[in-house]
Scaffold this active site. Sequence first.
Site, PDB file in Angstrom:
ATOM      1  N   LYS A  80       0.837  -1.198   0.000  1.00 52.57           N
ATOM      2  CA  LYS A  80       0.000   0.000   0.000  1.00 52.57           C
ATOM      3  C   LYS A  80       0.869   1.245   0.000  1.00 52.57           C
ATOM      4  O   LYS A  80       1.871   1.311   0.729  1.00 52.57           O
ATOM      5  CB  LYS A  80      -0.911  -0.031   1.232  1.00 52.57           C
ATOM      6  CG  LYS A  80      -1.886   1.128   1.349  1.00 52.57           C
ATOM      7  CD  LYS A  80      -2.709   0.972   2.619  1.00 52.57           C
ATOM      8  CE  LYS A  80      -3.711   2.085   2.803  1.00 52.57           C
ATOM      9  NZ  LYS A  80      -4.492   1.921   4.044  1.00 52.57           N
ATOM     10  N   SER A 156      -9.256   1.664   3.639  1.00 52.32           N
ATOM     11  CA  SER A 156      -8.451   2.435   2.717  1.00 52.32           C
ATOM     12  C   SER A 156      -7.431   1.595   1.944  1.00 52.32           C
ATOM     13  O   SER A 156      -6.759   2.117   1.050  1.00 52.32           O
ATOM     14  CB  SER A 156      -7.706   3.527   3.506  1.00 52.32           C
ATOM     15  OG  SER A 156      -6.823   2.962   4.462  1.00 52.32           O
ATOM     16  N   SER A 180      -9.333  -0.533   7.809  1.00 49.66           N
ATOM     17  CA  SER A 180      -8.834  -0.337   6.450  1.00 49.66           C
ATOM     18  C   SER A 180      -8.237  -1.547   5.761  1.00 49.66           C
ATOM     19  O   SER A 180      -7.996  -1.498   4.557  1.00 49.66           O
ATOM     20  CB  SER A 180      -7.817   0.808   6.425  1.00 49.66           C
ATOM     21  OG  SER A 180      -8.452   2.036   6.613  1.00 49.66           O
TER      22      SER A 180
END
Length: 466
Positions: A80, A156, A180
């Site tokens: 990420k 996220s 997330s």
Amino acid sequence: MTELTELTAVRLVEGYRKGEFSPVDAVRAALRRAGEIQPAVNAFVRLDEEAALARAAESAERWRRGEPAGLVDGVPVSVKDILLMRGGPTLRGSRTVSASGAWDEDAPSVARLREHGAVFLGRTTTPEFGWKGVTDSPVSGVTRNPYDLSRTSGGSSGGSAAAVALGAGPLSLGTDGGGSVRIPGSFCGIFALKPTYGRVPLYPASAFGTLAHVGPMARDAADAALMMDVISGPDTRDWSGLGPPAGSYAEGLGGGVRGLRVAYSPSLGGQVAVRPEVAAAVRRGVEGLAALGAYVEEADPDFTDPVEAFHVLWFSGAARVTQRLGPRQRELLDPGLREIVGLGERFSALDYLAAVDVRMEMGRRMGRFHDTYDVLVTPTMPITAFEAGVEVPGGSGLRRWTGWTPFTYPFNMTQQPAATVPVGVDSGGLPVGLQVVGARHADAVVLRTAHALYAAGIAGVAPPRA
């Protein structure tokens, strides 16, 4: 060799060991798949084909000599774009972050993967500074759901979830400050674990403080356990990190759930309205645990919705992460982020400490709860994936992403390990997640519970067609 994209990390390592295929084969297949899905799904901010193939060739030579560097040598992994990874910028979904600079340091979890020979495919998408439960940003645009391109991947860590679901590498590193890894894990039909806070070291420290965890996103619990064996060691850069784990997570998967004390809370004591198809799928998963020998009792944790306290902590963190920005840079921010920054700037130190008091009381109550129950099982999400490009479902009347994530953020406040396990799909073919929450430091129990569901064929959904 497109079938290689369907293999788990555990199976890839086994294949390398047996000489059935090489890391170069697997990485080429993963890169090809990433390129195929990117135009429609938008899971990646950046792919680094040249570096990935060079690392794959080095891994192949180590395997040829019978000297692998570590547990995931040659396994394709994505990261990420919140976590530092040397060799390229970490933009964090924001136009306010400059791509210039040395970028010569790995985050602890990235460093451990590198030491164990993982092959990094690239960086996955995130909302700006990871601030919300869906994945769109001023830098990368909208990331879409592998099962329905009109729907959100969640967030996220939405790019990571989409990449894993679609075969662009079996492992990804995500972060979780309020759900997330679990939100997109649930929406995209994969496994994701938020470990006990500090179990996976984090550096630089998050502006969202001790809400923010780093965790594995994977095809199944066995892959996540393998990844945890790599990334959960201590790192001196994290002042709040834990010491070494007691043993191997992968080796601890086989104990089953017979005799496990399971509390099943379908709606947190009536506080959450859960979509019927979601509730039914989760109930079937719980019945599966009972059939495997667990003692299941319907019981609710003893707390009320802590959303107001969470907002104080979360919005204050958003204000902190953007504090250095001038007026012109603030105009570049996601409008929703800019709004909560304004709210966060109004809180006092006393407001913040009052929210910390709420956390401590929740932690005390959950500690007592786990004196009676080994794990708590809930839906991960009360809904399935909704339309892409918005923070809240259309027509819901909700204002913020926390309005539709009531099962996830409470356990960031208590710092407990929590995982999402896919247990079916709704009538539209969208995945449903079951959440397993353990006592602090009981990450192995959460992984073992999830693995039992996979081993019994209760967990897992058909891969998406995208």
